[in-house]
Design an enzyme around this catalytic site. Structure first.
Site, PDB file in Angstrom:
ATOM      1  N   ASP A  35       0.854  -1.183   0.000  1.00  0.00           N
ATOM      2  CA  ASP A  35       0.000   0.000   0.000  1.00  0.00           C
ATOM      3  C   ASP A  35       0.894   1.238   0.000  1.00  0.00           C
ATOM      4  O   ASP A  35       2.120   1.156   0.168  1.00  0.00           O
ATOM      5  CB  ASP A  35      -0.938  -0.033   1.213  1.00  0.00           C
ATOM      6  N   TRP A  36       0.292   2.388  -0.160  1.00  0.00           N
ATOM      7  CA  TRP A  36       1.048   3.590  -0.495  1.00  0.00           C
ATOM      8  C   TRP A  36       1.756   4.210   0.724  1.00  0.00           C
ATOM      9  O   TRP A  36       1.181   4.340   1.795  1.00  0.00           O
ATOM     10  CB  TRP A  36       0.107   4.605  -1.149  1.00  0.00           C
TER      11      TRP A  36
END
Length: 612
Positions: free
Chosen positions: A329-330
């Site tokens: 995820d970011w």
């Protein structure tokens, strides 16, 4: 002889055996990896053998990129941090990007082609892969989802769960696939295979609800719609998330933020949360994304899932045998400046004390292939050259990433046709399918002989378009002058405004604030009232159901879709994809990993009335 096409221009010629490959000007034999007739694994190996360490490292980062309002390539530094687009591709060897805001379809397709021309000018001509969060529904938040824009408009994923039909979900995926590929989006940063077992969690709207079996079936149907039965140049590859299941959040808080970092399993249901992912593997999901959260109270190391070797290497790779790309995820490594001047902290939960290099090394050691939201290829090269990470480990990830580019057909022809994009995106057929799904997702929760309303009655509206309602009845200005009132509200939440991103998350209490509840009760006391609630999460309706003569649950629907149901032009068929707790005390007492666990719910999972 055969020709490979690049947009509208022939790019190369092959002999009938696919071996003696030359460009159209006769300028020598092209590299073997460009020959589309050879097996993909051979093409990957040939390309990998030609790549420098810097070029391989560039593959492993997947940051956002901004688009100009007219489809221009933006070369000024991004407000999210990092270089302009051309420098990222040509100088730093990055060729995976996700997009947030996008212009209309034709301009988006033209922008995509401009990126591919930049990529084609580089030493090896490795094409760019573009990804996107969901962008076919009503929600809008750059951290998780974008509004439909030029694309067909559908209910939220939780609305697809309210329909509960695998064929509808597969059909949605197929339509979204066609629209994505038309504009040059190759990878879907979805579906969410998380199960909504914590009713306060802010991301329930993106899930398929609270039932493990339904989540598994719809996740598989979604992937088959996007990828097809066999992945190939027609596909949009799915990044199924958030492994190993992001639903069991402590206190319902989300791990985008430090106070939501913990995932807990007081009911012992860790294994059940894996079931939708098992269905995703069976459906052939190309990629997987672990969530930010860290497991607490399990045998796993209590660090974020993207840093967690026990989750990525042992569970995902080992037990389930998954050999596709794993993208984090970011922004797990570096803090991220936001457009409003705030800073979004790196989600390095459980490893907060580590510096940037150590965080990056731990993610790679865990078994992840790409880092979402990061642009650190130079640091990765340093870690390899210092002996901290073996280059063979970089080759392992690079091979998986390149394989997907080849499977998507990007090396054979990365370009799209802007005219076709403008014609197919949001076509009448696709919009009609989305509009039908909006209506089918609506749930008639309660009805004390009020619905359907008769055409032409006098209606008072609050929260819904008076112009839209005027096509169904006579709109009046006061409740006392009406035969019925239609009140539309979003599900309640506690506003969080510490950072720009927090304002986009609906979390906390499921109770309507007193002022809002009193306003609804005031209208209901004056005239028979239809309450329509957009249930992006469950809502506490205990005080309102008795006062309002009818209650409708919406999961992403236009005013026309809602009014069609209220006035009987369509019949309600949707079913609640989660239970509605009777009180916040009951919601707080629920075990976060256990479905349908609140005491005496007001309405159970699967509830829904009909007019018949």
């Amino acid at each position: 002889m055969i020709e490979r096409m690049a947009g509208t221009e022939a790019k190369a010629t092959f002999d009938v055996d696919g071996r003696a490959v030359r460009d159209l000007n006769g300028n020598g034999v092209l590299d073997p990896y460009e020959d589309p007739r050879r097996p993909i694994e051979e093409r990957v190996d040939d390309l990998l053998a030609q790549m420098t360490l810097e070029e391989k490292a560039g593959l492993m980062f997947h940051p956002p990129v901004l688009i100009g309002p007219e489809g221009e390539v933006l070369d000024e530094p991004s407000p999210f941090g990092g270089d302009g687009t051309t420098a990222l591709i040509a100088d730093r060897h990055l060729n995976h990007f996700n997009i947030y805001w996008a212009p209309e379809a034709r301009l988006l397709a033209e922008w995509h082609n401009r990126l591919q021309r930049i990529a084609e000018s580089t030493r090896l001509g490795i094409p760019v892969t573009i990804s996107s969060d969901p962008r076919h529904a009503f929600e809008d938040g750059p951290a998780t989802v974008s509004m439909a824009g030029s694309f067909s408009l559908w209910p939220e994923p939780i609305g697809l769960a309210a329909i509960g039909d695998e064929e509808t979900v597969r059909r949605f995926g197929d339509i979204a696939r066609q629209e994505y590929r038309a504009v040059g989006i190759h990878v879907a940063l979805h579906p969410m295979a998380d199960v909504a077992t914590e009713p306060r969690w802010a991301r329930i709207v993106g899930t398929f609800g609270e039932d493990f079996d339904l989540c598994a079936r719809l996740t598989a149907a979604y992937i088959r719609g996007f990828q097809g039965d066999e992945p190939g140049p027609h596909s949009v590859f799915c990044v199924t998330k958030h492994f190993p299941g992001g639903g069991p959040q402590a206190d319902g808080e989300d791990p985008h933020f430090p106070y939501g970092r913990d995932q807990v399993y007081p009911g012992g249901r860790f294994e059940d949360h894996l079931r939708p992912f098992e269905a995703a593997f069976a459906a052939g999901t190309a990629q997987i994304m672990p969530y930010y959260g860290r497991p607490v109270g399990t045998e796993l190391e209590p660090v974020g899932f993207g840093f967690n070797r026990g989750v990525i290497t042992d569970l995902l790779r080992g037990r389930f045998g998954f050999d596709g790309v794993v993208c984090t995820d970011w922004s797990l490594v570096t803090d991220r400046p936001m457009p409003d001047g705030t800073v979004w902290l790196a989600k390095a939960w459980g490893v907060d004390e580590l510096d940037t290099a150590d965080r990056l090394a731990k993610i790679v050691d865990a078994g992840c292939d790409q880092l979402g939201g990061e642009s650190l290829p130079e640091l990765l090269v340093e870690l390899v050259r210092s002996g901290r990470i073996p280059e063979s480990r970089i080759d392992e990830s690079a091979r998986r990433i390149l394989r997907d580019k080849f499977r998507l057909g990007l090396f054979d022809d990365p370009y799209v046709d802007p005219d076709f994009a403008a014609a197919i995106c949001g076509s009448d057929e696709f919009r009609a399918a989305g509009a039908d799904a909006q209506r089918r997702a609506l749930v008639l929760i309660a009805n004390d002989e009020l619905l359907p309303l008769a055409p032409g009655v006098r209606v008072y509206v609050d929260g819904i378009s008076a112009d839209a309602a005027a096509a169904y009845g006579e709109v009046v200005e006061r409740p006392l002058d009406a035969d019925a009132a239609i009140v539309f509200r979003g599900a309640p939440f506690e506003p969080r405004d510490a950072t720009f991103i927090e304002t986009l998350f609906h979390a906390g209490s499921l109770d309507f604030p007193a002022e809002e509840r009193d306003r609804i009760l005031e209208i209901a006391g004056a005239v028979p009232t239809v309450l329509v609630v957009h249930l992006d999460r469950p809502a506490i309706l205990t005080d309102l159901v008795g006062a309002c003569r009818a209650v409708v649950g919406s999961f992403g629907a236009s005013p026309d879709a809602i009014l069609d149901l209220v006035f009987g032009r369509v019949s309600p068929t949707g079913r609640l994809p989660f239970e509605l707790p009777s009180s916040m005390d009951a919601a707080r007492a629920q075990k976060p990993d256990v479905p349908c666990d609140s005491e005496r719910p007001l309405f159970p999972l699967g509830h829904g009335l009909s007019y018949s």
